[in-house]
Design a protein around this motif. Sequence first.
Motif, PDB file in Angstrom:
ATOM      1  N   GLN A  40      31.424  35.686  35.146  1.00 46.41           N
ATOM      2  CA  GLN A  40      31.804  35.825  34.067  1.00 46.41           C
ATOM      3  C   GLN A  40      33.311  35.948  33.594  1.00 46.41           C
ATOM      4  OE1 GLN A  40      29.388  35.431  31.299  1.00 46.41           O
ATOM      5  NE2 GLN A  40      31.158  34.942  30.234  1.00 46.41           N
ATOM      6  N   ARG A  41      33.840  36.587  34.529  1.00 49.04           N
ATOM      7  CA  ARG A  41      35.309  36.532  34.160  1.00 49.04           C
ATOM      8  C   ARG A  41      35.912  35.255  34.585  1.00 49.04           C
ATOM      9  NH1 ARG A  41      38.083  39.772  37.813  1.00 49.04           N
ATOM     10  NH2 ARG A  41      39.671  40.366  36.311  1.00 49.04           N
ATOM     11  N   ARG A  42      35.530  34.378  35.543  1.00 48.19           N
ATOM     12  CA  ARG A  42      36.147  33.227  35.884  1.00 48.19           C
ATOM     13  C   ARG A  42      35.925  32.241  34.767  1.00 48.19           C
ATOM     14  NH1 ARG A  42      34.008  33.850  40.845  1.00 48.19           N
ATOM     15  NH2 ARG A  42      32.075  32.740  40.446  1.00 48.19           N
ATOM     16  N   GLU A  43      34.646  32.118  34.256  1.00 44.12           N
ATOM     17  CA  GLU A  43      34.272  31.210  33.225  1.00 44.12           C
ATOM     18  C   GLU A  43      35.286  31.664  31.968  1.00 44.12           C
ATOM     19  OE1 GLU A  43      29.879  31.843  32.888  1.00 44.12           O
ATOM     20  OE2 GLU A  43      29.752  30.312  34.800  1.00 44.12           O
ATOM     21  N   ASP A  44      35.567  32.809  31.936  1.00 45.65           N
ATOM     22  CA  ASP A  44      36.096  33.170  30.751  1.00 45.65           C
ATOM     23  C   ASP A  44      37.892  32.992  30.725  1.00 45.65           C
ATOM     24  OD1 ASP A  44      33.818  34.190  29.401  1.00 45.65           O
ATOM     25  OD2 ASP A  44      34.366  36.339  29.749  1.00 45.65           O
TER      26      ASP A  44
END
Length: 98
Positions: A40-44
């Motif tokens: 999720q952090r990567r996608e954000d």
Amino acid sequence: MAEWTDKDERQYEHIKDSQLERGKPEDDAKEVAARTVNKQRREDGRTPNQTTQGTGNPNTPLEDRTVDELRNRAAELNIKGRSKMRKSELIEAIRNAS
């Protein structure tokens, strides 16, 4: 980049607890939770790497994996010349090395 936020920590604990309730061993539950939060952090855009450094789901056919995932798998197998290979060449080299 930034460390995990309080929200990331809460999400991690929630996912870990959910996995434990489903009967997963604690180490597996922690790994699933951490991978989920990090994805999720990567996608954000909150991490330096926008793509995973993994090799893809081992249950996924090689043809369905990304070139990056195939290159990472080729690196694990010490396949020479992988950086210049096309996807089809990577798949063939991985199959021959496995």
